[in-house]
Write a protein that holds these residues in place. Structure first.
Motif, mmCIF file in Angstrom:
data_model
loop_
_atom_site.group_PDB
_atom_site.id
_atom_site.type_symbol
_atom_site.label_atom_id
_atom_site.label_comp_id
_atom_site.label_asym_id
_atom_site.label_seq_id
_atom_site.Cartn_x
_atom_site.Cartn_y
_atom_site.Cartn_z
ATOM 1 N N LEU A 1 0.964 -1.069 -0.021
ATOM 2 C CA LEU A 1 -0.027 0.060 0.137
ATOM 3 C C LEU A 1 0.878 1.051 -0.068
ATOM 4 C CD1 LEU A 1 -2.994 1.268 0.344
ATOM 5 C CD2 LEU A 1 -2.584 1.324 2.880
ATOM 6 N N ALA A 2 0.346 2.361 -0.742
ATOM 7 C CA ALA A 2 1.118 3.699 -0.721
ATOM 8 C C ALA A 2 -0.148 4.382 -0.395
ATOM 9 C CB ALA A 2 2.007 3.841 -1.969
ATOM 10 N N VAL A 3 0.192 5.339 0.448
ATOM 11 C CA VAL A 3 -0.810 6.556 0.807
ATOM 12 C C VAL A 3 -0.179 8.048 0.509
ATOM 13 C CG1 VAL A 3 -2.473 7.601 2.448
ATOM 14 C CG2 VAL A 3 -1.555 5.205 2.647
ATOM 15 N N GLU A 4 -1.023 8.768 -0.240
ATOM 16 C CA GLU A 4 -0.465 10.194 -0.775
ATOM 17 C C GLU A 4 -1.591 11.067 -0.695
ATOM 18 O OE1 GLU A 4 1.055 13.459 -1.517
ATOM 19 O OE2 GLU A 4 2.126 12.033 -0.602
ATOM 20 N N LEU A 5 -1.499 12.388 -0.198
ATOM 21 C CA LEU A 5 -2.560 13.212 -0.429
ATOM 22 C C LEU A 5 -2.750 14.218 -1.447
ATOM 23 C CD1 LEU A 5 -4.657 14.872 1.435
ATOM 24 C CD2 LEU A 5 -2.544 16.554 2.111
ATOM 25 N N ASP A 6 -1.437 14.357 -2.147
ATOM 26 C CA ASP A 6 -1.545 15.178 -3.517
ATOM 27 C C ASP A 6 -2.015 14.370 -4.580
ATOM 28 O OD1 ASP A 6 -0.830 17.910 -4.728
ATOM 29 O OD2 ASP A 6 0.046 16.322 -6.021
ATOM 30 N N LEU A 7 -2.876 14.832 -5.477
ATOM 31 C CA LEU A 7 -3.456 13.881 -6.460
ATOM 32 C C LEU A 7 -2.455 13.721 -7.792
ATOM 33 C CD1 LEU A 7 -7.276 15.316 -6.916
ATOM 34 C CD2 LEU A 7 -6.514 12.885 -6.496
ATOM 35 N N ASP A 8 -1.857 15.006 -8.173
ATOM 36 C CA ASP A 8 -0.750 14.759 -8.954
ATOM 37 C C ASP A 8 0.370 13.792 -8.538
ATOM 38 O OD1 ASP A 8 -1.915 16.663 -10.736
ATOM 39 O OD2 ASP A 8 -0.962 18.430 -9.525
#
Length: 437
Positions: free
Chosen positions: A35-42
């Protein structure tokens, strides 16, 4: 954990993953995402595209990349990911940045303490968290010690190290403050990576890219650009377009023959005068960050209409070769390679004996009492300074006895998942304004 992964692979969950600098380095070290989690859509789109490419090449399942606030259990639940080899991430830097206000636990963007608690729910074999050099300063000594002590309570040996990217094949200073925590079973096998004996210069790294469109001045420019670069600054959505950092950094770039006031669309052309002072393209900035060599290819998409977004993804990243080096050290420890002789987590320069003494005392204690507890190792003025720093991240009660103050250490103000923490309101407001960094 994904049961379809190669059973010989070390698994990881990555939080605050960005566009994938740490992801690529750890992948090269043998870790595979569950799993990878990131806030920024780009950034998340870039990460997904590249991790999918890597998985396809290895005939592995498409990786899971989720977008949202990493501390929101509607996005993911740490407790659902028990048993992974590694929890890794680059939690937000502004709470500790020297260029900012260094608000620490009072900054709603601070997620370091939360990440420690996430590790407690996941129980990985190892944890890797990276941040800016500011976290290594005396201002955050108590904060650092609280992190180490909490890891110890959870059954890990943890410690910090300040590493510079230039020591790992990256043509840039970029000091990063690294925390590695390992279960007691693996900690004796961990050794920090050794610096590379070869330091690459900006000219070495960028000459081919500068000459890509036929600029006759490229070779001369590269000869003058014979040092490593200052730290690339990525910025955030709260600030303007791309440039190469504050005024002092731009002066250092100018000494290298680079115009730091913005980012170019293309390398200089064949018609460009030899004495021209070029700007860097996004591809060049990526190369300064450690992307671009064989094994470190990464697709950021087209710059057309998205130059600023791409620059921020590149500039905010953890250099892949540095992550690779640390990842190999962690992987070796998890495989128990070598003799179990490491003293990792047994003491170091980034600990804070004043915080520890206050915590162990548990009640009101004077400066004289702390001096005695520390065996006279610190003068009173230094103890008072440390107490002041600790009081910026922790509640401290003060009681006057005989005209002299005594102090009792209280709660840590850091966000660790509390339902009533001020972070929730601040995050909701920033989300409404679309100004989340």
């Amino acid at each position: 954990m994904d049961e379809n992964l190669n059973p010989s692979a070390l698994t990881m969950v990555e939080i605050c993953a960005g566009a994938g600098g740490q992801s690529l380095g750890l992948h090269r070290a043998g870790f595979r995402h569950t799993l990878a989690v990131e806030l920024d859509l780009d950034a998340a789109a870039t990460l997904k595209r590249n991790l999918t490419r890597l998985a396809t090449a290895e005939n592995q399942p498409e990786p899971v990349v989720v977008v949202g606030d990493v501390a929101d259990e509607a996005v993911w639940r740490p407790a659902d990911h028990q048993g992974v080899s590694l929890l890794a991430g680059g939690v937000p830097c502004p709470p500790f940045s020297i260029a900012g206000k260094q608000l620490g636990s009072s900054d709603e963007r601070d997620l370091f303490a939360w990440a420690v608690e996430a590790a407690g729910k996941m129980r990985p074999d190892a944890v890797l968290l990276e941040n800016v050099r500011g976290l290594s300063m005396p201002r955050f000594a108590g904060y650092r010690q609280a992190v180490l002590d909490r890891f110890a309570e959870l059954g890990y040996r943890a410690d910090w190290r300040l590493l510079e990217a230039k020591d790992f094949g990256v043509p840039q200073l970029r000091p990063r403050f690294i925390l590695v925590a390992l279960r007691e079973e693996f900690a004796p096998y961990f050794r920090w990576p050794e610096p590379s004996p070869v330091v690459e210069t900006v000219g070495d790294a960028l000459e081919t890219l500068m000459a890509a469109n036929g600029w006759a001045g490229a070779a001369g420019w590269a000869k003058r650009a014979n040092r490593v670069a200052p730290t690339v600054v990525g910025g955030s959505k709260k600030h303007g377009g791309p440039d190469l950092g504050p005024t002092r950094a731009k002066r250092e770039w100018a000494k290298l023959g680079v115009d730091g006031l913005g980012v170019a669309n293309d390398a200089p052309s064949a018609e460009t005068p030899c004495e021209f002072v070029p700007k860097l393209t996004n591809e060049m900035v990526a190369r300064i960050q450690g992307w671009g060599k064989p094994g470190y290819e990464w697709d950021f998409g087209t710059s057309k209409g998205r130059k600023t977004a791409i620059y921020r993804q590149i500039g905010n990243a953890f250099p892949p070769p540095v992550a690779h080096a640390i990842g190999e050290s962690i992987a070796a420890a998890l495989r128990k390679e070598g003799e179990p002789a490491s003293d990792h987590g047994m003491g170091g320069r980034f600990h804070d004996e004043v915080y520890r003494a206050m915590r162990e005392h548990g009640d009101f204690v004077s400066v004289a009492g702390l001096r005695k507890a520390l065996g006279g190792a610190l003068p009173d003025l230094e103890i008072e300074r440390r107490i002041d720093f600790i009081g910026r991240d922790f509640e401290i009660e003060i009681k006057t006895r005989g005209g002299r103050p005594s102090y009792r250490l209280g709660d840590w103000r850091a966000f660790r998942g509390q339902d009533d923490h001020h972070r929730h309101a601040a995050y909701a407001e920033d989300k409404r304004r679309a100004r989340i960094s």
